[in-house]
Scaffold this motif. Structure first.
Motif, PDB file in Angstrom:
ATOM      1  N   ASN B 270       0.810  -1.216   0.000  1.00  0.00           N
ATOM      2  CA  ASN B 270       0.000   0.000   0.000  1.00  0.00           C
ATOM      3  C   ASN B 270       0.843   1.265   0.000  1.00  0.00           C
ATOM      4  O   ASN B 270       0.393   2.313  -0.423  1.00  0.00           O
ATOM      5  N   ARG B 271       2.069   1.166   0.525  1.00  0.00           N
ATOM      6  CA  ARG B 271       2.920   2.349   0.554  1.00  0.00           C
ATOM      7  C   ARG B 271       3.691   2.517  -0.747  1.00  0.00           C
ATOM      8  O   ARG B 271       4.456   3.453  -0.882  1.00  0.00           O
ATOM      9  N   GLY B 272       3.505   1.559  -1.677  1.00  0.00           N
ATOM     10  CA  GLY B 272       4.201   1.652  -2.944  1.00  0.00           C
ATOM     11  C   GLY B 272       5.574   1.021  -2.927  1.00  0.00           C
ATOM     12  O   GLY B 272       6.329   1.125  -3.898  1.00  0.00           O
ATOM     13  N   LEU B 273       5.927   0.359  -1.824  1.00  0.00           N
ATOM     14  CA  LEU B 273       7.223  -0.309  -1.753  1.00  0.00           C
ATOM     15  C   LEU B 273       7.110  -1.714  -2.333  1.00  0.00           C
ATOM     16  O   LEU B 273       6.043  -2.326  -2.296  1.00  0.00           O
ATOM     17  N   VAL B 274       8.211  -2.218  -2.853  1.00  0.00           N
ATOM     18  CA  VAL B 274       8.198  -3.570  -3.417  1.00  0.00           C
ATOM     19  C   VAL B 274       8.049  -4.566  -2.276  1.00  0.00           C
ATOM     20  O   VAL B 274       8.883  -4.634  -1.373  1.00  0.00           O
TER      21      VAL B 274
END
Lengths: 362, 511
Positions: B270-274
């Motif tokens: 959700n935070r855009g991290l892989v």
């Protein structure tokens, strides 16, 4: 599956209504009226003669359809506050279609006007619906703002391009040919054959919501959209479709008001009627059956209050006070009950631990 | 004798259906770094929330600096010198560092107006005093996560904290930021004689930073050790517990065709991290593939991508030989997949719908349940729900009550009953027995093995390692979105535990 009667809800509703009347009575007393006489005049005002009964049935129809339109959205988790705009647009477009098609058979004109009103209401609701689903824009804000735009647009049409040819009519469209008017069922009242269509629509809405697989999917989508999506339901599609249907229904109510009562478009076609229906839907906690019953109740109150003003000289705003107090108590109810329940749950959890401990000591 | 900073005396904390803390007694000394470790749901955060006053314990007493806590709320805890930095920061992004730090105790000019200059002055003073470098006038949203955490710590210091609770502080940090955080912790402990309690499940961090370590399992404190006396393996076995004695499950049949295929899958959280990083795996019919991983290492995102709840960034997912990449959950289910989600309350049930409706979900369009394709056959549906209710031994007040009225374990049985009765060739199961009592666990396990023996391809993910060991034919360990180990046959708990914490991979990189 089996429908259980929610006694807790009915109880709270009854208490809220009684409290509302009690508070209303106090206010009436303070204002120097006899509350018993005033309430008697209110009942009398709704039922004393055929004309009043007709008016109250017509108003119940409007409340019921707008209330159900609101429920249609709320069921799937989208709160349509824009019904007023959709209603006005439906009214002005439905009316103008009748003006354009003047001379045609009413078998062509009326369906065409109804379809046009529904289409314009539905399309107008599609904007906030689509924005909510695709871009996650809060529909409450968009629908409220679209109301203002619709009202201004209708006013412009009625004053400008679609203005009544009569110079004395300032902000109204041209009048419909009387052969397109819905037949009045009780002379002198607003009750027309539109009520037959309204009954059919009400039954159909109730049936779809309560008895079909689609209604079941709608309910799940509103209760827990993530769960609904997880289980394979196309939640985006359902939300958009329901929002469009909600708008279409509002548009149709506008068309009914034109063809049944006013016979032309002017802004007084709706006096915030959608918001009254929305209020009914809220008090009914978005249950379609409850909406139907409460529509009659509030229609009696409103029409009765108007009668009361004439016969007993009591300002009809007492209706607003009673309605508001009911909403107030119904809203407070869930808070009061949930705090009672949370307390009981804590108590139970503590007791469970104690029991467990005493068992383990044995 | 050492001074006691915090004392828990027989603390129990019950939530409906779960005993999150079970009779915990623990002393934390002043001026030490105390690590609290345990698997997910072991009750670490609950215990710390009691200390910080968020939870009121159902039983037991808490003492802070020798004084009994009588009123559990964060305000009291703060006034007694306890500060907590949550996993998710509680900062106002658009406010500056100084504004965030003085929030709720703002310096005022003329009693009314906020005095920004004074706030920045106070913050600068604090920064210098503790040597935690950060610019007071920068909006928090422009700071890195590591610096935001530092602001959180400064905030608690500003409020006069003597005991600092850090809830999984390194979960969001890069290794470099972690090193910096540890330096900060050491400094405040050494120079200010502060007490730091750190919640974590990364064992090497425990060894690196703490003086003592407490291990929690299933709500109980199973042991407290001096960090110098333990190693990762001892801690891992304490966390997981001795092997529980279950009846042996009978596994029959041989694996068949590959039913789930995941290739080069990358998924973002959700935070855009892989979260899932170029992952490959396959599961064959009649086989259970277990995922052993500590929460937050990509297993949730992996499962969400396979089941259509989350769009993958890149890669390919094949279910029953058909491409399922990026399809909706409905379309993926149509390929022959059923899914028991990890979070039953948010995803697995509708609490406001009846048990019957919850059991029907997903099958409402099947012919047997409606006439003409739309009219629901109420009596058939009710009969079907009652059958499942009996068969899956759901215990509650019948099928007409709402699912929210069931206990956690019975709600889970509703989910299992519904998903298993699709009779699908592929099953994705996450946390099948979280918060479920022992008897129900046994039943759910036998149901899972029953599906396996019927030729179902099962991907299983659980925070309960015993469960993964017991049910799986093969196990993969995930760490930071990559597979760090694959095991079949006799599983070695210690070795798998090391792979889960990522320490194995580092060793491999060295060799």
């Amino acid at each position: 599956m089996r429908k259980r009667i929610n006694w807790g809800y009915l109880g709270s509703l009854a208490i809220s209504v009684l409290l509302a009347f009690a508070i209303g009575a106090v206010i009436l007393l303070a204002a120097g009226f006899n509350p018993l006489e005033a309430y008697a005049a209110m009942i009398n005002g709704a039922f004393s003669n055929a004309r009043h009964i007709g008016d109250f049935l017509e108003y119940a129809m409007v409340l019921c359809l707008t209330g159900l339109a609101c429920v249609l959205g709320s069921r799937v988790g989208i709160f349509n506050v824009g019904g007023e705009g959709q209603l006005l647009l439906g009214a002005v477009v439905g009316c103008q279609v009748g003006v354009w098609l003047a001379g045609q058979s009413s078998w062509i004109v009326i369906p065409a006007a109804a379809l046009a009103a529904m289409a314009v209401g539905g399309l107008y609701a599609l904007i906030p619906g689509w924005l909510k689903v695709k871009v996650k824009v809060n529909e409450v804000i968009t629908t409220i703002m679209l109301n203002t735009i619709a009202a201004s647009l209708c006013q412009y049409l009625a004053k400008g391009p679609w203005k009544n040819p009569n110079k004395n009519m300032v902000a109204a469209t041209a009048q419909l040919d009387p052969r397109y008017w819905f037949k009045t069922l009780i002379p002198g009242s607003g009750l027309s054959t539109a009520i037959i269509a309204a009954v059919v629509i009400t039954l159909l809405t109730w049936y779809v919501m309560q008895k079909t697989s689609t209604g079941y999917e709608m309910k799940l989508t509103g209760q827990n959209p993530r769960f609904a999506f997880f289980s394979g339901i196309k939640t985006d599609k359902i939300v958009i479709v329901c929002m469009v249907l909600s708008g279409a229904m509002c548009g149709l109510v506008g068309m009914f008001r034109v063809y049944g009562v006013e016979h032309l478009y002017r802004s007084s076609i709706s006096n915030q009627y959608y918001f009254e229906g929305l209020t009914v839907a809220m008090i009914a906690q978005y249950n379609p059956v409850t909406v139907i019953f409460l529509s009659f109740f509030f229609a009696v109150l409103k029409i009765g209050a108007q009668g009361m003003e004439l016969s007993a000289g009591v300002p009809n705003q007492i209706y607003l006070i009673i309605q508001t107090v009911i909403i107030f108590f119904m809203a407070a109810e869930s808070g009061i009950f949930s705090s009672i329940r949370a307390g009981a749950q804590r108590k139970k959890a503590r007791a469970d631990i104690r029991r467990k401990e005493s068992e383990s000591h044995v | 004798m050492d001074e006691i900073a915090v004392r828990f005396s027989h603390v129990s904390m019950a939530f409906p259906g779960v005993l999150a803390n079970d009779d915990v007694t623990l002393d934390i000394k002043k001026g030490e770094v105390f690590a609290l470790v345990g698997e997910n749901g072991a009750g670490k955060s609950t215990l710390m929330n009691v200390l910080y006053g968020i939870n009121t314990p159902t039983d037991g007493k808490v003492y802070i600096s020798g004084r009994e806590v009588t009123d559990f709320n964060p305000k009291t805890a703060i006034s007694m010198g306890v500060g907590m930095v949550h996993q998710h920061f509680m900062l106002v992004p658009s406010f500056t560092v100084a504004q965030n730090i003085v929030l709720s105790r703002e310096p005022r000019r003329g009693r009314v107006f906020f005095d920004n200059a004074a706030a920045e002055r106070m913050t600068r003073q604090l920064v210098e005093e503790y040597g935690l470098e950060v610019d007071p006038s920068v909006p928090v949203e422009e700071l890195s996560v590591g610096l935001q955490q530092r602001v959180e710590i400064l905030k608690t210091l500003f409020r006069g904290a003597e005991t600092l609770i850090l809830d999984e502080p390194t979960a969001v940090l890069t290794p470099q930021e972690t090193d910096e955080l540890f330096a900060v912790i050491r400094r405040v402990v050494r120079e200010r004689n502060m007490t730091v309690i750190i919640i974590t499940h990364k064992l090497y961090e425990v060894l690196a930073i703490s003086d003592r370590v407490g291990v929690m399992r299933k709500g109980q404190l199973v042991g407290v050790r001096n960090t110098a006396d333990v190693d990762e393996q001892t801690l891992a076995s304490m966390m997981v517990g001795r092997p529980v004695l279950y009846d042996q499950l009978e596994k029959t049949g041989t694996p068949g065709e590959e039913m789930i295929r995941v290739e080069d899958l990358t998924v973002r959280d959700n935070r855009g991290l892989v979260a899932v990083d170029g992952l490959n795996l396959g599961v064959r019919a009649g086989e259970v593939l277990g995922i052993a991983a500590i929460e937050g290492n990509g297993q949730s995102e992996l499962i969400e991508a396979i089941t259509g709840m989350r769009r993958p960034e890149s890669g390919r997912i094949t279910i029953c030989g058909r491409d399922a990449t990026g399809l909706s959950p409905g379309d993926i289910r149509a390929l022959g997949l059923a899914h028991v989600p990890e979070d039953r309350l948010a995803t697995g049930v509708s609490r406001d719908a009846t048990v019957t409706e919850n059991l029907l979900t997903g099958k409402q369009r099947q012919k047997q349940f409606n006439r003409f394709g739309f009219h629901q056959r109420t009596s058939t549906i009710e009969r079907y729900a009652r059958e499942l209710y009996e068969k899956f031994d759901i215990r509650g007040a019948g099928t007409d009550v709402t699912a929210g009225d069931l206990s956690g374990g019975n709600m889970q049985k509703v989910v299992i009953a519904r998903e298993f009765s699709f009779d699908c060739p592929v099953l994705i199961i996450a946390q099948p027995t979280r918060g479920v009592d022992v008897g129900a666990i046994e039943f759910i396990h036998s149901q899972i093995i029953d599906r396996r023996n019927h030729g179902c391809a099962i991907l299983l993910c659980s925070a309960d390692l015993d469960e993964v060991f017991r049910l799986s034919d093969r196990i993969i360990t995930l760490y930071e979105g990559r597979i760090t180990g694959e095991f079949s046959g006799g599983f070695s708990k210690d070795e798998i535990g090391l792979c889960m914490t990522g320490s194995r991979r580092e060793k491999e990189a060295v060799s």
